[in-house]
Design an enzyme around this catalytic site. Structure first.
Site, PDB file in Angstrom:
ATOM      1  N   ILE A  20       0.910  -1.204  -0.146  1.00  0.00           N
ATOM      2  CA  ILE A  20       0.062  -0.038  -0.094  1.00  0.00           C
ATOM      3  C   ILE A  20       0.922   1.281   0.168  1.00  0.00           C
ATOM      4  CG2 ILE A  20      -1.811   1.322   1.415  1.00  0.00           C
ATOM      5  CD1 ILE A  20      -2.796  -1.383   2.288  1.00  0.00           C
ATOM      6  N   ASP A  65      13.063   2.628  10.938  1.00  0.00           N
ATOM      7  CA  ASP A  65      12.288   1.917  11.895  1.00  0.00           C
ATOM      8  C   ASP A  65      11.492   2.897  12.737  1.00  0.00           C
ATOM      9  OD1 ASP A  65      10.956   0.256  13.644  1.00  0.00           O
ATOM     10  OD2 ASP A  65      13.004  -0.576  14.532  1.00  0.00           O
ATOM     11  N   VAL A  66      10.122   2.823  12.361  1.00  0.00           N
ATOM     12  CA  VAL A  66       9.394   4.054  12.971  1.00  0.00           C
ATOM     13  C   VAL A  66       9.133   3.735  14.542  1.00  0.00           C
ATOM     14  CG1 VAL A  66       7.923   4.625  10.911  1.00  0.00           C
ATOM     15  CG2 VAL A  66       7.110   2.661  12.534  1.00  0.00           C
ATOM     16  N   TYR A 157      -4.694  -6.783  16.135  1.00  0.00           N
ATOM     17  CA  TYR A 157      -4.659  -5.792  15.141  1.00  0.00           C
ATOM     18  C   TYR A 157      -5.635  -4.899  15.038  1.00  0.00           C
ATOM     19  CZ  TYR A 157      -4.491  -4.442   9.964  1.00  0.00           C
ATOM     20  OH  TYR A 157      -4.610  -3.694   8.808  1.00  0.00           O
TER      21      TYR A 157
HETATM   22  N1  LIG Z   1      -3.130  -5.194   3.148  1.00  0.00           N
HETATM   23  C1  LIG Z   1      -4.486  -5.090   3.473  1.00  0.00           C
HETATM   24  O1  LIG Z   1      -5.366  -5.577   3.238  1.00  0.00           O
HETATM   25  C2  LIG Z   1      -4.701  -3.993   4.408  1.00  0.00           C
HETATM   26  C3  LIG Z   1      -5.929  -3.440   4.832  1.00  0.00           C
HETATM   27  C4  LIG Z   1      -6.052  -2.424   5.647  1.00  0.00           C
HETATM   28  C5  LIG Z   1      -4.931  -1.647   6.120  1.00  0.00           C
HETATM   29  N2  LIG Z   1      -3.770  -2.051   5.803  1.00  0.00           N
HETATM   30  C6  LIG Z   1      -2.677  -1.372   6.344  1.00  0.00           C
HETATM   31  O2  LIG Z   1      -2.029  -0.773   5.458  1.00  0.00           O
HETATM   32  C7  LIG Z   1      -0.652  -0.451   5.789  1.00  0.00           C
HETATM   33  C8  LIG Z   1       0.315  -1.214   4.978  1.00  0.00           C
HETATM   34  O3  LIG Z   1       0.190  -2.591   4.897  1.00  0.00           O
HETATM   35  P1  LIG Z   1       0.466  -3.477   3.539  1.00  0.00           P
HETATM   36  O4  LIG Z   1      -0.863  -4.200   3.207  1.00  0.00           O
HETATM   37  O5  LIG Z   1       0.707  -2.741   2.533  1.00  0.00           O
HETATM   38  O6  LIG Z   1       1.497  -4.483   4.331  1.00  0.00           O
HETATM   39  P2  LIG Z   1       3.034  -4.726   3.749  1.00  0.00           P
HETATM   40  O7  LIG Z   1       3.800  -5.451   4.664  1.00  0.00           O
HETATM   41  O8  LIG Z   1       3.278  -4.714   2.309  1.00  0.00           O
HETATM   42  O9  LIG Z   1       3.691  -2.984   4.166  1.00  0.00           O
HETATM   43  C9  LIG Z   1       4.084  -2.750   5.595  1.00  0.00           C
HETATM   44  C10 LIG Z   1       5.185  -1.935   5.411  1.00  0.00           C
HETATM   45  O10 LIG Z   1       5.575  -1.474   6.664  1.00  0.00           O
HETATM   46  C11 LIG Z   1       6.860  -1.823   6.886  1.00  0.00           C
HETATM   47  N3  LIG Z   1       7.289  -1.913   8.314  1.00  0.00           N
HETATM   48  C12 LIG Z   1       6.812  -2.741   9.137  1.00  0.00           C
HETATM   49  N4  LIG Z   1       7.209  -2.261  10.325  1.00  0.00           N
HETATM   50  C13 LIG Z   1       7.913  -1.108  10.162  1.00  0.00           C
HETATM   51  C14 LIG Z   1       8.640  -0.518  11.102  1.00  0.00           C
HETATM   52  N5  LIG Z   1       8.909  -0.621  12.496  1.00  0.00           N
HETATM   53  N6  LIG Z   1       9.357   0.724  10.473  1.00  0.00           N
HETATM   54  C15 LIG Z   1       9.159   1.026   9.275  1.00  0.00           C
HETATM   55  N7  LIG Z   1       8.331   0.216   8.582  1.00  0.00           N
HETATM   56  C16 LIG Z   1       8.080  -1.080   8.836  1.00  0.00           C
HETATM   57  C17 LIG Z   1       7.262  -3.193   6.250  1.00  0.00           C
HETATM   58  O11 LIG Z   1       8.622  -3.421   6.146  1.00  0.00           O
HETATM   59  C18 LIG Z   1       6.438  -3.218   5.136  1.00  0.00           C
HETATM   60  O12 LIG Z   1       7.101  -2.534   3.940  1.00  0.00           O
HETATM   61  C19 LIG Z   1      -0.653  -1.377   7.162  1.00  0.00           C
HETATM   62  O13 LIG Z   1      -0.733  -0.115   8.300  1.00  0.00           O
HETATM   63  C20 LIG Z   1      -1.691  -2.152   7.382  1.00  0.00           C
HETATM   64  O14 LIG Z   1      -2.206  -2.357   8.558  1.00  0.00           O
HETATM   65  C21 LIG Z   1      -3.561  -3.372   5.029  1.00  0.00           C
END
Ligand SMILES: NC(=O)c1ccc[n+]([C@@H]2O[C@H](COP(=O)([O-])OP(=O)(O)OC[C@H]3O[C@@H](n4cnc5c(N)ncnc54)[C@H](O)[C@@H]3O)[C@@H](O)[C@H]2O)c1
Length: 265
Positions: A20, A65-66, A157
């Site tokens: 995302i 790292d956030v 979550y």
């Molecule tokens: N995929 C879905 O269906 C979905 C639905 C609703 C919300 N979300 C939210 O969207 C956001 C992105 O998720 P995504 O689906 O793209 O997953 P993803 O795993 O592809 O991306 C998440 C990214 O966050 C990074 N990350 C994790 N911990 C971190 C840290 N401590 N510091 C910096 N970066 C960190 C990871 O390395 C990863 O690249 C998340 O907040 C997730 O909760 C996802």
């Protein structure tokens, strides 16, 4: 003509090495913004920044790292030093640990709150220290359909994302008088690497849990979505771009569903 021209704007997107966040970074770069592509996994951030460069956009990959507060403040100081400002912060970094509630642990709960909630607070405060004196800035937090409805399978979550909804509204209220907009987006389902460390994304996990083949599970989930498809990172990017644009200047403290109609509250 109405355009989303972000030329001259500076955007920090966390979790931008992921599905995302990567989509959001690409959309912002296509609109002309200079994008800081920040992720825990520097290699993933670099791949995304390289894709943006290949399209002619402006991007810098950053390993971040956030959960490391000092690193977050140092990055935002550097962005301000290099550009004189930070216009947009999109908090997209996140993790999921999906388990039935009675099998989940305190440590997992703490971890998920640390990444999905407390670190967003840190990022917002660090950016707001730069935005408030300029009386300009936009923050978008990536929430979830799980900010709207609890779940047995991803209870912690979901709790982190409900908390983030409250934080988004509260920060929005705190800074509205400074002409800063703070909003959230609630995506539905997007196939990304979220949850992969647990042996497969959400669809795989639900398929294993139910004993149904993956295709059947995917089909069943899609049928529960009125528009009958999963979202893409770019779908979320388009909403984030709108919320950061002047077209959305009177929108703050809101959480917008981008989920094909899966949620209506
Ligand atoms: N995929 C879905 O269906 C979905 C639905 C609703 C919300 N979300 C939210 O969207 C956001 C992105 O998720 P995504 O689906 O793209 O997953 P993803 O795993 O592809 O991306 C998440 C990214 O966050 C990074 N990350 C994790 N911990 C971190 C840290 N401590 N510091 C910096 N970066 C960190 C990871 O390395 C990863 O690249 C998340 O907040 C997730 O909760 C996802």
């Amino acid at each position: 003509m109405i355009t989303m021209d972000m030329s001259g704007r500076v955007s920090l997107i966390t979790g931008a090495g992921g599905g995302i966040g990567g989509g959001i970074a690409q959309v912002f770069a296509r609109s002309g913004a200079k994008v800081y592509v920040a992720d825990l996994e520097y290699a993933d951030a670099k791949v995304k920044a390289d894709q943006i460069h290949a399209e002619g956009g402006m991007a810098e990959a950053v390993g971040l790292d956030v959960t490391r507060k000092d690193d977050v403040y140092a990055l935002i100081d550097r962005i301000e030093k290099d550009n004189g400002k930070i216009d947009h912060l999109v908090n997209c970094a996140g993790i999921a640990i999906n388990k039935p509630y009675m099998e989940s642990t305190d440590d997992e709960f703490r971890k998920i709150l640390e990444v999905n909630l407390i670190s967003v607070d840190n990022c917002c405060k660090a950016a707001l220290q730069k935005m408030i004196p300029r009386k300009e800035g936009k923050i978008v937090n990536i929430l979830s359909a799980s900010s709207r409805m609890g779940s047995d399978f991803f209870s912690h979550y979901s709790s982190s994302k409900f908390g983030l909804l409250g934080l988004t509204q509260s920060i929005g209220l705190a800074v509205a008088r400074h002409n800063i907009n703070v909003n959230g987006i609630c995506p539905g389902i997007i196939v990304t690497k979220l949850g992969e460390k647990q042996g497969g994304g959400l669809v795989e996990q639900l398929s294993k849990r139910s004993g149904k083949p993956r295709e059947m599970m995917e089909d069943a989930i899609k049928k529960s979505i009125p528009l009958r498809r999963f979202q893409s990172g770019e779908d979320i990017g388009h909403m984030a771009l709108f919320l950061c644009s002047e077209l959305a200047s009177n929108i703050t403290c809101q959480a917008i569903n981008v989920c094909g109609g899966m949620r209506m509250n």
